[in-house]
Design a protein around this motif. Structure first.
Motif, PDB file in Angstrom:
ATOM      1  N   HIS A   1      -8.963   9.975   3.003  1.00 51.30           N
ATOM      2  CA  HIS A   1      -8.877  10.579   1.676  1.00 51.30           C
ATOM      3  C   HIS A   1      -7.460  10.567   1.104  1.00 51.30           C
ATOM      4  O   HIS A   1      -7.220  11.078   0.019  1.00 51.30           O
ATOM      5  CB  HIS A   1      -9.396  12.021   1.720  1.00 51.30           C
ATOM      6  CG  HIS A   1     -10.864  12.113   1.984  1.00 51.30           C
ATOM      7  ND1 HIS A   1     -11.483  13.263   2.434  1.00 51.30           N
ATOM      8  CD2 HIS A   1     -11.851  11.196   1.862  1.00 51.30           C
ATOM      9  CE1 HIS A   1     -12.771  13.048   2.580  1.00 51.30           C
ATOM     10  NE2 HIS A   1     -13.014  11.800   2.241  1.00 51.30           N
ATOM     11  N   ASN A   2      -6.520  10.002   1.872  1.00 50.46           N
ATOM     12  CA  ASN A   2      -5.131   9.929   1.433  1.00 50.46           C
ATOM     13  C   ASN A   2      -4.841   8.525   0.908  1.00 50.46           C
ATOM     14  O   ASN A   2      -5.267   7.528   1.499  1.00 50.46           O
ATOM     15  CB  ASN A   2      -4.210  10.268   2.613  1.00 50.46           C
ATOM     16  CG  ASN A   2      -2.744  10.137   2.281  1.00 50.46           C
ATOM     17  OD1 ASN A   2      -2.196   9.032   2.344  1.00 50.46           O
ATOM     18  ND2 ASN A   2      -2.097  11.237   1.946  1.00 50.46           N
ATOM     19  N   LYS A   3      -4.143   8.413  -0.224  1.00 53.91           N
ATOM     20  CA  LYS A   3      -3.925   7.109  -0.841  1.00 53.91           C
ATOM     21  C   LYS A   3      -3.234   6.123   0.089  1.00 53.91           C
ATOM     22  O   LYS A   3      -3.599   4.945   0.173  1.00 53.91           O
ATOM     23  CB  LYS A   3      -3.106   7.269  -2.133  1.00 53.91           C
ATOM     24  CG  LYS A   3      -3.937   7.565  -3.364  1.00 53.91           C
ATOM     25  CD  LYS A   3      -3.097   7.396  -4.624  1.00 53.91           C
ATOM     26  CE  LYS A   3      -3.997   7.545  -5.861  1.00 53.91           C
ATOM     27  NZ  LYS A   3      -3.216   7.320  -7.113  1.00 53.91           N
ATOM     28  N   LEU A   4      -2.192   6.574   0.771  1.00 51.48           N
ATOM     29  CA  LEU A   4      -1.446   5.663   1.635  1.00 51.48           C
ATOM     30  C   LEU A   4      -2.229   5.337   2.905  1.00 51.48           C
ATOM     31  O   LEU A   4      -2.392   4.172   3.268  1.00 51.48           O
ATOM     32  CB  LEU A   4      -0.081   6.255   1.984  1.00 51.48           C
ATOM     33  CG  LEU A   4       0.784   5.440   2.962  1.00 51.48           C
ATOM     34  CD1 LEU A   4       0.985   4.014   2.456  1.00 51.48           C
ATOM     35  CD2 LEU A   4       2.136   6.116   3.181  1.00 51.48           C
ATOM     36  N   THR A   5      -2.719   6.372   3.603  1.00 53.09           N
ATOM     37  CA  THR A   5      -3.365   6.124   4.893  1.00 53.09           C
ATOM     38  C   THR A   5      -4.740   5.480   4.762  1.00 53.09           C
ATOM     39  O   THR A   5      -5.281   4.969   5.739  1.00 53.09           O
ATOM     40  CB  THR A   5      -3.476   7.437   5.700  1.00 53.09           C
ATOM     41  OG1 THR A   5      -4.152   8.425   4.914  1.00 53.09           O
ATOM     42  CG2 THR A   5      -2.105   7.934   6.097  1.00 53.09           C
ATOM     43  N   SER A   6      -5.327   5.511   3.566  1.00 55.00           N
ATOM     44  CA  SER A   6      -6.596   4.813   3.367  1.00 55.00           C
ATOM     45  C   SER A   6      -6.383   3.355   2.986  1.00 55.00           C
ATOM     46  O   SER A   6      -7.340   2.572   2.953  1.00 55.00           O
ATOM     47  CB  SER A   6      -7.426   5.513   2.284  1.00 55.00           C
ATOM     48  OG  SER A   6      -6.776   5.434   1.023  1.00 55.00           O
ATOM     49  N   ASN A   7      -5.147   2.983   2.723  1.00 48.33           N
ATOM     50  CA  ASN A   7      -4.831   1.617   2.331  1.00 48.33           C
ATOM     51  C   ASN A   7      -4.910   0.698   3.552  1.00 48.33           C
ATOM     52  O   ASN A   7      -4.227   0.925   4.553  1.00 48.33           O
ATOM     53  CB  ASN A   7      -3.429   1.572   1.712  1.00 48.33           C
ATOM     54  CG  ASN A   7      -3.042   0.178   1.261  1.00 48.33           C
ATOM     55  OD1 ASN A   7      -2.592  -0.628   2.057  1.00 48.33           O
ATOM     56  ND2 ASN A   7      -3.219  -0.088  -0.019  1.00 48.33           N
ATOM     57  N   GLU A   8      -5.736  -0.355   3.473  1.00 47.92           N
ATOM     58  CA  GLU A   8      -5.936  -1.207   4.643  1.00 47.92           C
ATOM     59  C   GLU A   8      -4.672  -1.935   5.048  1.00 47.92           C
ATOM     60  O   GLU A   8      -4.409  -2.132   6.244  1.00 47.92           O
ATOM     61  CB  GLU A   8      -7.058  -2.209   4.402  1.00 47.92           C
ATOM     62  CG  GLU A   8      -7.368  -3.032   5.644  1.00 47.92           C
ATOM     63  CD  GLU A   8      -8.571  -3.940   5.501  1.00 47.92           C
ATOM     64  OE1 GLU A   8      -8.735  -4.829   6.351  1.00 47.92           O
ATOM     65  OE2 GLU A   8      -9.345  -3.752   4.526  1.00 47.92           O
ATOM     66  N   ASN A   9      -3.858  -2.337   4.096  1.00 49.32           N
ATOM     67  CA  ASN A   9      -2.608  -3.006   4.452  1.00 49.32           C
ATOM     68  C   ASN A   9      -1.683  -2.078   5.233  1.00 49.32           C
ATOM     69  O   ASN A   9      -1.010  -2.509   6.176  1.00 49.32           O
ATOM     70  CB  ASN A   9      -1.894  -3.507   3.195  1.00 49.32           C
ATOM     71  CG  ASN A   9      -2.541  -4.765   2.641  1.00 49.32           C
ATOM     72  OD1 ASN A   9      -2.904  -5.662   3.398  1.00 49.32           O
ATOM     73  ND2 ASN A   9      -2.706  -4.827   1.330  1.00 49.32           N
ATOM     74  N   PHE A  10      -1.673  -0.787   4.858  1.00 44.95           N
ATOM     75  CA  PHE A  10      -0.857   0.166   5.607  1.00 44.95           C
ATOM     76  C   PHE A  10      -1.419   0.349   7.015  1.00 44.95           C
ATOM     77  O   PHE A  10      -0.654   0.387   7.992  1.00 44.95           O
ATOM     78  CB  PHE A  10      -0.801   1.513   4.890  1.00 44.95           C
ATOM     79  CG  PHE A  10      -0.061   2.568   5.680  1.00 44.95           C
ATOM     80  CD1 PHE A  10       1.319   2.518   5.797  1.00 44.95           C
ATOM     81  CD2 PHE A  10      -0.755   3.579   6.331  1.00 44.95           C
ATOM     82  CE1 PHE A  10       2.003   3.462   6.555  1.00 44.95           C
ATOM     83  CE2 PHE A  10      -0.077   4.537   7.081  1.00 44.95           C
ATOM     84  CZ  PHE A  10       1.301   4.475   7.190  1.00 44.95           C
ATOM     85  N   ARG A  11      -2.738   0.459   7.112  1.00 47.78           N
ATOM     86  CA  ARG A  11      -3.337   0.626   8.438  1.00 47.78           C
ATOM     87  C   ARG A  11      -3.022  -0.571   9.335  1.00 47.78           C
ATOM     88  O   ARG A  11      -2.707  -0.413  10.526  1.00 47.78           O
ATOM     89  CB  ARG A  11      -4.851   0.818   8.318  1.00 47.78           C
ATOM     90  CG  ARG A  11      -5.270   2.042   7.518  1.00 47.78           C
ATOM     91  CD  ARG A  11      -6.699   2.466   7.823  1.00 47.78           C
ATOM     92  NE  ARG A  11      -7.652   1.384   7.745  1.00 47.78           N
ATOM     93  CZ  ARG A  11      -8.347   1.044   6.658  1.00 47.78           C
ATOM     94  NH1 ARG A  11      -8.147   1.706   5.522  1.00 47.78           N
ATOM     95  NH2 ARG A  11      -9.229   0.059   6.702  1.00 47.78           N
ATOM     96  N   GLN A  12      -3.119  -1.759   8.770  1.00 48.24           N
ATOM     97  CA  GLN A  12      -2.787  -2.952   9.553  1.00 48.24           C
ATOM     98  C   GLN A  12      -1.321  -2.938   9.962  1.00 48.24           C
ATOM     99  O   GLN A  12      -0.963  -3.313  11.085  1.00 48.24           O
ATOM    100  CB  GLN A  12      -3.091  -4.208   8.726  1.00 48.24           C
ATOM    101  CG  GLN A  12      -4.560  -4.434   8.427  1.00 48.24           C
ATOM    102  CD  GLN A  12      -5.340  -4.954   9.631  1.00 48.24           C
ATOM    103  OE1 GLN A  12      -4.817  -5.019  10.747  1.00 48.24           O
ATOM    104  NE2 GLN A  12      -6.597  -5.297   9.400  1.00 48.24           N
TER     105      GLN A  12
END
Length: 541
Positions: free
Chosen positions: A299-310
């Motif tokens: 539900h967080n903009k940054l942590t839901s971003n797939e590029n950030f997760r990768q």
């Protein structure tokens, strides 16, 4: 499957000394029959339907028994079941007969209806069970737990006072059923009905059918209590410690000093202790079926971003984390499922080993994904908070993650919040985190138990992410129509999907380390048993 998943600081050594004053040193304890132990965190509840973390599970293991149990060598054997169950030809219906003369600590007989009441309590939406996986395979569980069907339709019924019938939604591997039923404890249906919401909230709001009763535990903030031999337990003649005194202590130096002075005979110790005391004959270490993860809040903009997760997936060196930071025998995770869990039904090969190294650091890729995440969000400078337990080892891991992410990702600022275990658990379930250091301790040697952590609708899927491909693979694997080999391959596909989508970051498979007095025998730990069964403890003669 239990969450290890995470204590309240001591009021000082004086409190500890006072609470154990009657116990004294090893010699005094031996003469009085009392064993003194520590626990690293505060249990939350004695209601087994609401247990989600190891401290509560440890307490319950001493006080309850199911149809199966673990023997002194941590092997699954019959518990309250008189004999092996009768299993229907389609593998879905298991019928058990209980041993004769089973009693609760208040003198009530243990009956099949007690199992029915307990399993329905687990499944009831009013209970809001956080570990209903123990009964989730029973027929009609989904409809019952969602409130679409009455609890009476759950696949469990009493055929007679001593006969219990379980009907599963589909055929399950027998080892999974036995493992599940070793942790699916009954509840005295009379006491459960009488206590209502107070059931299991303190040691006086529940009764016991296991080797010990829990005494003087007043709830989740209590730091001291004791286990008293249950004279109504059918196997009481094989319980050798009449009393076990427990003290919660998260401070490793205090725990070590108490052990060294003989005030306690068993205590968990941290990585720092293991580093400098590998040759100590009182030190016992072993890997657990416990995997630590870094979760992203969907539900967080940054942590839901797939590029950030990768980016985060590729930034962390799991081997360095295990070998340089923890140094306690833990090993860096190679994938979502830890080594030593499931085996290939055809070849016997380890699931994780066969999957290969799916989790490997690549800093160039990590930085490339980070730049893409910055572009996605239209920001160069971003901040995040990492939630962790306030134990020594978890602080160290959190600080390593903080340092690594800030070093690799220019413009990222990571703060760390450490909380007592019970508060951490509360924030897990309320979703009040951005990055979350958590873990899962399995009681079933099956990869699905770990992979299902990320399944949509799983109450411990704290990420709140949805991966339809993963859901489909897991549903297909567990629909009861697959051969063992086909199911195994589907789980391998699900494992690869977790990594392809970067749903979370597997960090390390945890090791446990305990100091056990050389005057005591019978305390053993294993992959699927992260705590000792005190009923098997004895003083050496």
């Amino acid at each position: 499957m239990r969450m290890n998943k995470k204590v309240v600081a001591l009021g000082g050594v004086a409190l500890m000394a006072m609470s154990l004053a009657a116990c004294g040193n090893n010699r005094q304890s031996k003469s009085s029959g009392a064993l003194n132990v520590t626990l690293y965190a505060n249990p939350v509840t004695l209601d087994v339907a609401k247990t989600i973390e190891t401290p509560s599970a440890s307490m319950e293991r001493q006080a309850f028994e199911g149809l199966y149990k673990y023997d002194r060598n941590n092997n699954l054997v019959l518990g309250e079941a008189k004999s092996a169950p009768k299993v229907s030809s389609d593998g879905r219906t298991w019928t058990f007969t209980l041993k004769k003369g089973l009693k609760w600590s208040n003198g009530d007989p243990v009956t099949a209806q007690d199992y029915v009441a307990s399993f329905r309590h687990w499944a009831s939406p009013q209970t809001k069970s956080q570990n209903a996986d123990r009964v989730s395979e029973l027929e009609n569980y989904q409809q019952v737990s969602s409130g679409q069907a009455p609890v009476s339709s759950l696949g469990v019924r009493a055929l007679s006072k001593n006969q219990l019938q379980l009907t599963f939604a589909h055929r399950l591997p027998s080892v999974n059923v036995r493992s599940m039923l070793a942790s699916a404890f009954p509840a005295d249906h009379k006491v459960l009905a009488k206590q209502g919401q107070k059931y299991g909230s303190t040691s006086s709001h529940i009764v016991y059918n296991g080797p010990y009763t829990v005494e003087n535990w007043n709830g989740g903030s209590d730091d001291t209590w004791n286990y008293q031999k249950n004279n109504k337990y059918y196997g009481k003649n094989h319980v050798h410690m009449n009393r076990v005194n427990v003290q919660v202590t998260k401070d490793n130096n205090t725990a070590q000093n108490l052990f060294r002075s003989g005030q306690v005979q068993e205590t968990r110790v941290s990585a720092d202790y293991v580093k400098g005391n590998r040759n100590n004959k009182s030190l016992h270490t072993s890997l657990m079926a416990t995997q630590y993860y870094l979760y992203f809040n969907g539900h967080n903009k940054l942590t839901s971003n797939e590029n950030f997760r990768q980016a985060v997936n590729y930034a962390i060196d799991n081997n360095q984390l295990a070998k340089k930071v923890l140094q306690d025998g833990s090993v860096g995770a190679t994938g979502w499922v830890p080594r030593g869990d499931m085996k290939n039904p055809k070849t016997g090969q380890d699931f994780a080993k066969q999957a290969g190294d799916l989790q490997k650091q690549n800093t160039k890729r990590a930085r490339r994904y980070w730049k893409q995440a910055q572009n996605d969000l239209g920001k160069k400078d971003l901040t995040l908070n990492l939630l962790a337990d306030n134990s020594d080892d978890q602080r160290a891991v959190a600080e390593y993650l903080q340092s690594t992410l800030q070093k690799e990702f220019k413009g990222l600022k990571v703060s760390v919040t450490t909380l007592p275990h019970s508060q951490h658990v509360s924030r897990d379930f309320s979703g009040r985190f951005e990055l979350n250091l958590t873990d899962w301790n399995s009681s079933v040697p099956d990869a699905s138990d770990f992979l299902s952590l990320l399944k949509t609708g799983n109450r411990v899927n704290f990420t709140n992410n949805t991966d339809q491909k993963l859901d489909d693979l897991l549903n297909q694997a567990d629909d009861g129509t697959q051969s063992e080999s086909k199911r195994y391959e589907l789980l391998q596909q699900a494992n690869r999907q977790v990594h392809a989508n970067a749903d979370g970051v597997p960090l390390y498979t945890a090791s446990q380390a305990h100091l056990v007095s050389q005057h005591v025998t019978g305390l053993k730990y294993g992959s699927f048993m992260p705590y000792a069964n005190y009923q098997y403890a004895q003083w050496k003669k």
